[in-house]
Design an enzyme around this catalytic site. Sequence first.
Site, PDB file in Angstrom:
ATOM      1  N   ARG A  48      21.185   5.713   9.826  1.00  0.00           N
ATOM      2  CA  ARG A  48      20.384   6.561   8.946  1.00  0.00           C
ATOM      3  C   ARG A  48      21.058   6.760   7.603  1.00  0.00           C
ATOM      4  O   ARG A  48      20.399   6.849   6.563  1.00  0.00           O
ATOM      5  CB  ARG A  48      20.107   7.921   9.603  1.00  0.00           C
ATOM      6  CG  ARG A  48      19.094   8.768   8.795  1.00  0.00           C
ATOM      7  CD  ARG A  48      18.773  10.092   9.462  1.00  0.00           C
ATOM      8  NE  ARG A  48      19.889  11.023   9.403  1.00  0.00           N
ATOM      9  CZ  ARG A  48      20.632  11.398  10.429  1.00  0.00           C
ATOM     10  NH1 ARG A  48      20.401  10.893  11.638  1.00  0.00           N
ATOM     11  NH2 ARG A  48      21.616  12.263  10.281  1.00  0.00           N
ATOM     12  N   TYR A 101      -2.329   7.399  -8.119  1.00  0.00           N
ATOM     13  CA  TYR A 101      -2.568   7.157  -6.699  1.00  0.00           C
ATOM     14  C   TYR A 101      -2.909   8.475  -5.999  1.00  0.00           C
ATOM     15  O   TYR A 101      -2.195   9.475  -6.141  1.00  0.00           O
ATOM     16  CB  TYR A 101      -1.327   6.512  -6.091  1.00  0.00           C
ATOM     17  CG  TYR A 101      -1.335   6.422  -4.590  1.00  0.00           C
ATOM     18  CD1 TYR A 101      -2.421   5.881  -3.905  1.00  0.00           C
ATOM     19  CD2 TYR A 101      -0.254   6.878  -3.849  1.00  0.00           C
ATOM     20  CE1 TYR A 101      -2.427   5.798  -2.529  1.00  0.00           C
ATOM     21  CE2 TYR A 101      -0.243   6.797  -2.466  1.00  0.00           C
ATOM     22  CZ  TYR A 101      -1.332   6.264  -1.816  1.00  0.00           C
ATOM     23  OH  TYR A 101      -1.331   6.196  -0.452  1.00  0.00           O
ATOM     24  N   ASP A 174       5.823   5.784 -12.081  1.00  0.00           N
ATOM     25  CA  ASP A 174       5.435   4.942 -10.956  1.00  0.00           C
ATOM     26  C   ASP A 174       5.156   3.549 -11.519  1.00  0.00           C
ATOM     27  O   ASP A 174       4.191   3.343 -12.251  1.00  0.00           O
ATOM     28  CB  ASP A 174       4.189   5.514 -10.272  1.00  0.00           C
ATOM     29  CG  ASP A 174       3.810   4.759  -9.003  1.00  0.00           C
ATOM     30  OD1 ASP A 174       4.129   3.548  -8.916  1.00  0.00           O
ATOM     31  OD2 ASP A 174       3.190   5.355  -8.109  1.00  0.00           O
ATOM     32  N   LYS A 199       3.868  -3.156  -2.060  1.00  0.00           N
ATOM     33  CA  LYS A 199       2.950  -3.890  -2.925  1.00  0.00           C
ATOM     34  C   LYS A 199       3.614  -5.159  -3.482  1.00  0.00           C
ATOM     35  O   LYS A 199       3.966  -6.042  -2.720  1.00  0.00           O
ATOM     36  CB  LYS A 199       2.442  -2.959  -4.018  1.00  0.00           C
ATOM     37  CG  LYS A 199       1.958  -1.582  -3.519  1.00  0.00           C
ATOM     38  CD  LYS A 199       0.863  -1.673  -2.472  1.00  0.00           C
ATOM     39  CE  LYS A 199       0.176  -0.345  -2.180  1.00  0.00           C
ATOM     40  NZ  LYS A 199       1.022   0.720  -1.629  1.00  0.00           N
TER      41      LYS A 199
END
Length: 380
Positions: A48, A101, A174, A199
Amino acid sequence: MSGFDTRAVHAGQAFDPTTGAVIPPVHFSSTYAQDGIGGLRGGYEYGRSANPTRSALEEQLAALEGGSHALSFASGLAAEDALLRAALRPGDDVLLGDDVYGGTYRLISRVLGAWGVGVRVVDMRDLDAVATALAERPARILWVETPSNPLLKISDIGELARIGHDAGALVVVDNTFASPALQQPLALGADVVVHSTTKYLGGHSDVVGGALVLDDDALAEQVRFVQFAAGAVSGPMDAWLTTRGIKTLGVRMQRHSDNAAAIADFLVGHDRVTAVHYPGLATHPGHEIAARQMRRFGGIVSLELADAASARRFAESTRLFTLAESLGGVESLVNYPDAMTHASVRGTELAVPATLVRLSVGIEDADDLIADLDEALTVL
């Protein structure tokens, strides 16, 4: 390494010193042996907190965006959440673009809003409106998305960074739609770059992920703590798939952009199409700014039809363009935002026109894609 494509292929990708394998191995281990208590090898103790495959991806991402720090997450929204929780406190505001978004707006308004975080919306293309909004009420974060999703609005990153910094705001961009192959916001003055690596960075519709890239050491440490404490990290296979996709990002974005430009030109001349949104068109209101801050104009084209029924029918009639969520893969996708990606913002200031269809233009032959769209338009 100075060239973009050279960095995409080689940053973080040194061959394996033990075997000479050109492709670094994928490290699936969840834990790491210690040389005595606290004697960590390379800083690795538990999956982690860090993983060598994830570290390699983070080095690659930082090199592409020109940042000092990169962090890889399980999704784009996980990246956004960690940044927002690290940077915000109850009572802080986020000033958000009016065409971003839908998941970003949902995260801030419906999840963080319950903890006292406010969100305000402004047209980021209107610099005076942004400055006025910040003067009337300070915002801790100025959140910019350019090109925006799904209307492909173009905002001036450099000017917004100046306005935001003058008002004491952290400027976040972004960069998912452009990718670092086409636009590098940190070089234009932004403080943090956000990606859905699902993406264009991954590029093959086979992995979900997110990333942050930034220069501020203290903020990077704060975000890294949230990432470790909350645990939304990318797994080693996800990191490796993203790294593999990034190696062809430059050449893919060239083909995406070429195909999208050809499709936009075709749609502009079609009598069934009432509007075309693509920053590569000279008639696009943000064309000059896009030409200044982007290398190419990207692979997303949005179009509007006469009414909602026509838009829905068109979206359901293509064959090569698959009706699906997401974008940025090598295959072409068609999306009806009002009922799909942006359904969560219906009835808000971010609602999108019901007449709008978004195309994620892939790398297939442009003539075949145009023929597919033309056939779908003839049934309207």
